[in-house]
Enzyme design. Sequence first.
Site, short mmCIF file in Angstrom:
data_model
loop_
_atom_site.label_atom_id
_atom_site.label_comp_id
_atom_site.label_asym_id
_atom_site.label_seq_id
_atom_site.Cartn_x
_atom_site.Cartn_y
_atom_site.Cartn_z
N ASN A 110 0.81 -1.21 0.00
CA ASN A 110 0.00 0.00 0.00
C ASN A 110 0.85 1.27 0.00
OD1 ASN A 110 -2.00 -1.85 0.11
ND2 ASN A 110 -2.68 -1.38 2.20
N THR A 155 -15.75 38.23 -31.45
CA THR A 155 -16.58 37.82 -30.31
C THR A 155 -17.82 37.20 -30.95
OG1 THR A 155 -17.79 39.90 -30.17
CG2 THR A 155 -15.80 39.73 -28.83
N HIS A 156 -18.36 36.21 -30.34
CA HIS A 156 -19.51 35.46 -30.90
C HIS A 156 -19.18 34.91 -32.29
CE1 HIS A 156 -21.85 37.61 -27.77
NE2 HIS A 156 -21.11 38.65 -28.15
N SER A 277 -8.81 12.48 -48.47
CA SER A 277 -10.05 11.70 -48.45
C SER A 277 -9.91 10.51 -49.39
CB SER A 277 -11.21 12.59 -48.90
OG SER A 277 -12.27 11.79 -49.40
N LYS A 283 -9.59 16.87 -51.30
CA LYS A 283 -9.62 17.15 -49.87
C LYS A 283 -8.26 17.18 -49.20
CE LYS A 283 -12.96 16.78 -47.38
NZ LYS A 283 -13.87 17.66 -46.69
N GLU A 290 -8.42 17.95 -35.42
CA GLU A 290 -9.70 17.35 -35.01
C GLU A 290 -9.49 16.27 -33.97
OE1 GLU A 290 -12.60 17.32 -38.77
OE2 GLU A 290 -10.58 16.64 -39.22
N TYR A 317 -6.43 2.17 2.45
CA TYR A 317 -6.35 1.58 1.13
C TYR A 317 -7.56 0.69 0.84
CZ TYR A 317 -4.88 -1.05 -2.93
OH TYR A 317 -4.83 -1.61 -4.18
N GLN A 322 -6.74 0.47 -7.21
CA GLN A 322 -5.95 -0.08 -8.32
C GLN A 322 -6.47 0.48 -9.65
OE1 GLN A 322 -4.39 -4.18 -8.18
NE2 GLN A 322 -5.72 -4.58 -9.92
N1 ARG Z 1 -1.78 -3.58 -7.27
C1 ARG Z 1 -2.20 -2.81 -6.17
C2 ARG Z 1 -2.63 -1.41 -6.63
O1 ARG Z 1 -2.34 -1.06 -7.72
C3 ARG Z 1 -1.10 -2.67 -5.17
C4 ARG Z 1 -1.53 -2.59 -3.75
C5 ARG Z 1 -2.22 -3.77 -3.33
N2 ARG Z 1 -2.45 -3.85 -1.95
C6 ARG Z 1 -3.30 -4.76 -1.45
N3 ARG Z 1 -3.42 -4.80 -0.18
N4 ARG Z 1 -4.01 -5.53 -2.21
O2 ARG Z 1 -3.26 -0.68 -5.92
#
Ligand code: ARG
Length: 459
Positions: A110, A155-156, A277, A283, A290, A317, A322
Amino acid sequence: MPKLWGGRFEGNTDEFAEGFQSSIGFDCRMYREDITGSIAHARMLGEQGIIPKEDAGKIIEGLKGILEDIDAGKVEFSVHDEDIHMNVERLLTERVGDVGKKLHTGRSRNDQVATDFRLYMRRSVDETTQNLIQLCGVLIDIAEENTDTIMSAYTHLQKAQPTTLGHYMMAYFEMFYRDIERLIDCRRRTNILPLGSGALCATTYPLDRAMAAEELGMDEITRNSLDGVSDRDFALEYLSVASICMMHLSRLCEEIILFSTNEYGTLRLSDAYSTGSSIMPQKKNPDMAELIRGKTGRVYGDLMGLLTVMKGLPLAYNKDMQEDKEGVFDAVDTVNACLQVMCGMLKTAEWKKDMLQLGAGRGFTNATDAADYFVKNGMAFRDAHAVVGHLVLYCEQNGKAIDELTLEEIRKFAPDAKEDIFDAISLTTCVNTRNVPGGPAPEAVNEHIRQAKRLLGEL
Ligand code: ARG
């Protein structure tokens, strides 16, 4: 092969579910950051005596070898190991043996992933900043060559007042310079080390977090471990800046597309940045412009995606997080590519000065100046506005521009008009006399250009 976290499990992960929850397919992009983060962690563990120094040394050597091999394309990652963090750890242990198992002391994936992501975003912020600096340079170059290239401003989307192409380009410089400033600000909050936050409540080991931060070139360490592992504001900030930047690019594209139409005819894109085109032989389409305009949508989507992922998450976490990476990677690639294409497209485009000037002469862009002429001769502005309004109506009915009228015709509406009105409402006078800071007069724009170069030089 058992999972690195497999101890408490009796059964295997379902094969489809394993692929579903694995992130190696995209987080392998952060291998460099993952390894440098681990090297800093290992060195700190050794210095602090948390693991023997020589073990730290072996781990560091092993990690360096892995980095080289990944760089050389010699490593294949495995879905079984879920993400880049566990893939690297597995490789390490395969290579250096049991000491590799000590790397994860006092660390969690984490705080590891939060660290990797911040390092990756720091690099991305720098890359985008460099691309923006390039683009600002191109805009300044065009401005410098065109401080007296007269064109109409709108403008506009209706012709409004005369300006110069230099003044016009420098308006875009301002937008992109603000993007640079925003990125610099975003970098400050990105370059902070969460490592040491552990899974969420830090760790009992005597980590020297500042030492790791210093090795990784990070300015500070995070101040709360719960927030440290669950903050993704830095990525959201990048996405916000990227979205604003794409909006700026998209506006510029819109004008490039308009200006290169047959109706405007004021800009000719080079063949290198146009396409044809498959059916209409005549073209030449502004596809690049774009596409940039179109890609703006996906970057906004990336921002909305992550805001939505984060919105209901309790501390700390959660695996939802992820989902933070793919959209951000997509935005990084998109905005960087768009900036590069924009640079090339602008550098090679040809501005039709005669058409710009011609366009400025139509549509009564000097009407405000005609009114100002009467004001300077003693009329109240509201009266002058009305007089010129009538003049314009007369011109429209007779297919003429104000400066194409004879003095006699003008005097029918404004008896006080003198010969000098023609000079007062010439496009050159209109532009040159708007000589206040920020205005289109060549002197004012040249001053802006000097300032802009100074600002870029200070970055
Ligand atoms: N692959 C996980 C992510 O991208 C890493 C952390 C995972 N931690 C866990 N306790 N599962 O967030």
